[in-house]
Motif scaffolding. Structure first.
Motif, PDB file in Angstrom:
ATOM      1  N   PHE A  27      20.514  32.174  53.321  1.00  0.00           N
ATOM      2  CA  PHE A  27      21.732  31.730  53.416  1.00  0.00           C
ATOM      3  C   PHE A  27      22.212  32.864  54.585  1.00  0.00           C
ATOM      4  N   ALA A  28      22.950  32.013  55.941  1.00  0.00           N
ATOM      5  CA  ALA A  28      23.855  32.422  56.301  1.00  0.00           C
ATOM      6  C   ALA A  28      24.717  32.466  55.984  1.00  0.00           C
ATOM      7  N   PHE A  29      26.093  33.942  56.184  1.00  0.00           N
ATOM      8  CA  PHE A  29      27.324  34.314  55.954  1.00  0.00           C
ATOM      9  C   PHE A  29      27.819  33.976  56.693  1.00  0.00           C
ATOM     10  N   VAL A  30      29.281  33.078  55.664  1.00  0.00           N
ATOM     11  CA  VAL A  30      30.226  32.277  56.991  1.00  0.00           C
ATOM     12  C   VAL A  30      31.206  33.045  56.782  1.00  0.00           C
ATOM     13  N   ARG A  31      32.051  33.523  55.640  1.00  0.00           N
ATOM     14  CA  ARG A  31      33.181  33.937  55.311  1.00  0.00           C
ATOM     15  C   ARG A  31      33.676  34.851  54.253  1.00  0.00           C
ATOM     16  N   ALA A  32      33.750  35.692  54.365  1.00  0.00           N
ATOM     17  CA  ALA A  32      35.226  35.741  52.761  1.00  0.00           C
ATOM     18  C   ALA A  32      36.774  35.195  53.403  1.00  0.00           C
ATOM     19  N   LEU A  33      36.756  34.902  52.203  1.00  0.00           N
ATOM     20  CA  LEU A  33      38.347  34.263  51.396  1.00  0.00           C
ATOM     21  C   LEU A  33      39.366  35.553  50.638  1.00  0.00           C
ATOM     22  N   ASP A  34      40.132  35.406  51.057  1.00  0.00           N
ATOM     23  CA  ASP A  34      41.275  35.908  49.816  1.00  0.00           C
ATOM     24  C   ASP A  34      41.547  35.562  48.790  1.00  0.00           C
ATOM     25  N   THR A  35      41.653  36.463  48.925  1.00  0.00           N
ATOM     26  CA  THR A  35      41.957  35.985  46.847  1.00  0.00           C
ATOM     27  C   THR A  35      42.911  36.337  45.782  1.00  0.00           C
ATOM     28  N   LEU A  85      54.299  38.947  32.622  1.00  0.00           N
ATOM     29  CA  LEU A  85      54.023  39.179  33.557  1.00  0.00           C
ATOM     30  C   LEU A  85      53.335  40.656  32.977  1.00  0.00           C
ATOM     31  N   ALA A  86      52.648  40.720  31.635  1.00  0.00           N
ATOM     32  CA  ALA A  86      51.761  41.490  31.264  1.00  0.00           C
ATOM     33  C   ALA A  86      50.100  40.725  31.938  1.00  0.00           C
ATOM     34  N   ASP A  87      50.168  39.447  31.182  1.00  0.00           N
ATOM     35  CA  ASP A  87      49.530  38.656  31.795  1.00  0.00           C
ATOM     36  C   ASP A  87      48.846  38.898  33.420  1.00  0.00           C
ATOM     37  N   ARG A  88      50.323  39.072  34.623  1.00  0.00           N
ATOM     38  CA  ARG A  88      49.608  38.811  35.924  1.00  0.00           C
ATOM     39  C   ARG A  88      49.730  40.357  36.171  1.00  0.00           C
ATOM     40  N   LEU A  89      50.209  41.470  35.283  1.00  0.00           N
ATOM     41  CA  LEU A  89      49.785  42.139  35.689  1.00  0.00           C
ATOM     42  C   LEU A  89      48.071  43.178  35.671  1.00  0.00           C
ATOM     43  N   ARG A  90      47.783  42.408  34.971  1.00  0.00           N
ATOM     44  CA  ARG A  90      45.760  42.363  33.758  1.00  0.00           C
ATOM     45  C   ARG A  90      45.272  41.277  34.982  1.00  0.00           C
ATOM     46  N   GLN A  91      45.965  40.276  35.951  1.00  0.00           N
ATOM     47  CA  GLN A  91      44.781  39.719  36.524  1.00  0.00           C
ATOM     48  C   GLN A  91      44.898  40.119  38.103  1.00  0.00           C
ATOM     49  N   THR A  92      43.880  40.679  38.347  1.00  0.00           N
ATOM     50  CA  THR A  92      44.768  41.281  39.604  1.00  0.00           C
ATOM     51  C   THR A  92      43.152  41.263  40.488  1.00  0.00           C
ATOM     52  N   ARG A  93      43.266  41.178  42.116  1.00  0.00           N
ATOM     53  CA  ARG A  93      42.227  40.731  42.922  1.00  0.00           C
ATOM     54  C   ARG A  93      41.533  42.007  43.044  1.00  0.00           C
ATOM     55  N   GLU A  94      41.816  43.143  42.663  1.00  0.00           N
ATOM     56  CA  GLU A  94      41.044  44.414  42.984  1.00  0.00           C
ATOM     57  C   GLU A  94      39.271  43.923  42.243  1.00  0.00           C
ATOM     58  N   ASN A  95      38.795  44.612  43.302  1.00  0.00           N
ATOM     59  CA  ASN A  95      37.357  44.491  42.396  1.00  0.00           C
ATOM     60  C   ASN A  95      36.567  43.072  42.843  1.00  0.00           C
ATOM     61  N   ARG A  96      37.189  41.982  43.151  1.00  0.00           N
ATOM     62  CA  ARG A  96      37.467  40.626  43.072  1.00  0.00           C
ATOM     63  C   ARG A  96      36.978  39.962  44.758  1.00  0.00           C
ATOM     64  N   PHE A  97      36.162  39.201  44.956  1.00  0.00           N
ATOM     65  CA  PHE A  97      35.982  38.659  46.711  1.00  0.00           C
ATOM     66  C   PHE A  97      35.544  37.121  46.118  1.00  0.00           C
ATOM     67  N   SER A  98      35.567  36.680  47.460  1.00  0.00           N
ATOM     68  CA  SER A  98      35.231  34.985  47.419  1.00  0.00           C
ATOM     69  C   SER A  98      34.619  35.473  48.493  1.00  0.00           C
ATOM     70  N   LEU A  99      33.132  34.504  48.517  1.00  0.00           N
ATOM     71  CA  LEU A  99      32.815  34.825  50.096  1.00  0.00           C
ATOM     72  C   LEU A  99      32.026  33.239  49.737  1.00  0.00           C
ATOM     73  N   VAL A 100      31.589  32.906  50.945  1.00  0.00           N
ATOM     74  CA  VAL A 100      31.116  31.525  51.739  1.00  0.00           C
ATOM     75  C   VAL A 100      29.771  31.636  52.219  1.00  0.00           C
ATOM     76  N   PHE A 101      28.680  30.945  51.777  1.00  0.00           N
ATOM     77  CA  PHE A 101      27.615  31.202  52.717  1.00  0.00           C
ATOM     78  C   PHE A 101      27.653  29.816  53.075  1.00  0.00           C
ATOM     79  N   GLU A 102      26.429  29.462  53.703  1.00  0.00           N
ATOM     80  CA  GLU A 102      25.741  29.041  54.261  1.00  0.00           C
ATOM     81  C   GLU A 102      24.291  27.789  54.436  1.00  0.00           C
TER      82      GLU A 102
END
Length: 260
Positions: A219-227, A240-257
């Motif tokens: 695969f070729a790496f295309v880009r990382a997307l903002d999570t 609010l409690a659920d929103r605090l638990r769901q965080t983008r920390e350590n998460r990623f969205s990557l596009v390949f081709e």
């Protein structure tokens, strides 16, 4: 590398037992009013579509589709979707949910796409799958095989090995003070820990590590997307409690081709 069938069967059983309640999790269900538009925007970015554009005619593969939330997302954009999962219980829930949509269920292993033809998809997407793979190299080679030249792969995942910042831990503490999350029983937690410690990515799956592995598969790496929007604006309908638990920390969205 030979596949670890014993571990794979344990993983299948673990998630199959949770199929009935899987969509109750904020981390899995895509909320319609705020969540769906943000996930649609993510897919459009991966496909280089304009804001508001549809993906009519795109042949899409939802790898490890579970109860069909990502398939539902892809169908909402007009894609012709194949949802693959190795859990009959999960696939049954997805089939019920997606009745009447342009969606085809396939019972199969995301590491061995035995029933899927070469170069048969324009787009493939995974969410929270890569970290659970028992044979990542085999999986990535298969994903490469079934994508047409120029086809895109979107991987939404994270590093779940526990290397969290102080800010992350404080958010979790505050969330528990606001509304304590129901605890899983000790047997379930122990089973999850035991499975996790036998996975190839037990030391953590970083975006860099995944990128290197997929490049090695061709695969070729295309880009990382903002999570950020997925775990920010998309969560506005939740408490609010659920929103605090769901965080983008350590998460990623990557596009390949797959190169042409």
């Amino acid at each position: 590398m030979q596949p670890n069938y014993d571990l794979k069967e344990e993983i299948r059983a673990f998630w199959s037992e949770r199929s009935e309640t899987f969509d109750e999790s904020v981390a899995h269900r895509i909320e319609e009013r705020h969540g769906m538009p943000e996930w649609q925007a993510l897919v459009r970015q991966a496909l280089d579509l304009a804001p508001g554009a549809r993906a009519d005619g795109v042949r899409a593969l939802d790898l490890a589709c579970g109860t069909g939330e990502i398939s539902r997302l892809l169908c909402s954009l007009g894609a012709e979707v194949t949802g693959l999962d190795f859990s009959e219980a999960m696939l049954a829930r997805a089939t019920q949910k997606l009745s009447g949509l342009a969606w085809t269920p396939v019972l199969g292993d995301a590491e061995r796409l035995l029933t899927l033809a070469d170069q048969s998809f324009d787009f493939a997407m995974t969410r929270h799958l890569a970290w659970t793979l028992t044979d990542p190299e085999a999986a990535y080679a298969e994903w490469f095989r079934v994508l047409r030249p120029g086809g895109r792969l979107l991987v939404n995942d994270g590093d779940w090995a526990g290397r969290n910042t102080i800010a992350y831990r404080l958010r979790r503490v505050l969330a528990d003070l606001l509304a304590r999350k129901p605890e899983e029983d000790e047997e379930t937690r122990a089973e999850h820990r035991e499975i996790f410690q036998r996975l190839p990515y037990r030391e953590g799956l970083s975006a860099e590590r995944l990128t290197d592995a997929l490049r090695s598969a061709g695969f070729a790496f295309v880009r990382a997307l903002d999570t950020g929007p997925l775990y920010g604006r998309a969560m506005r309908s939740h408490g609010l409690a659920d929103r605090l638990r769901q965080t983008r920390e350590n998460r990623f969205s990557l596009v390949f081709e797959r190169p042409i």
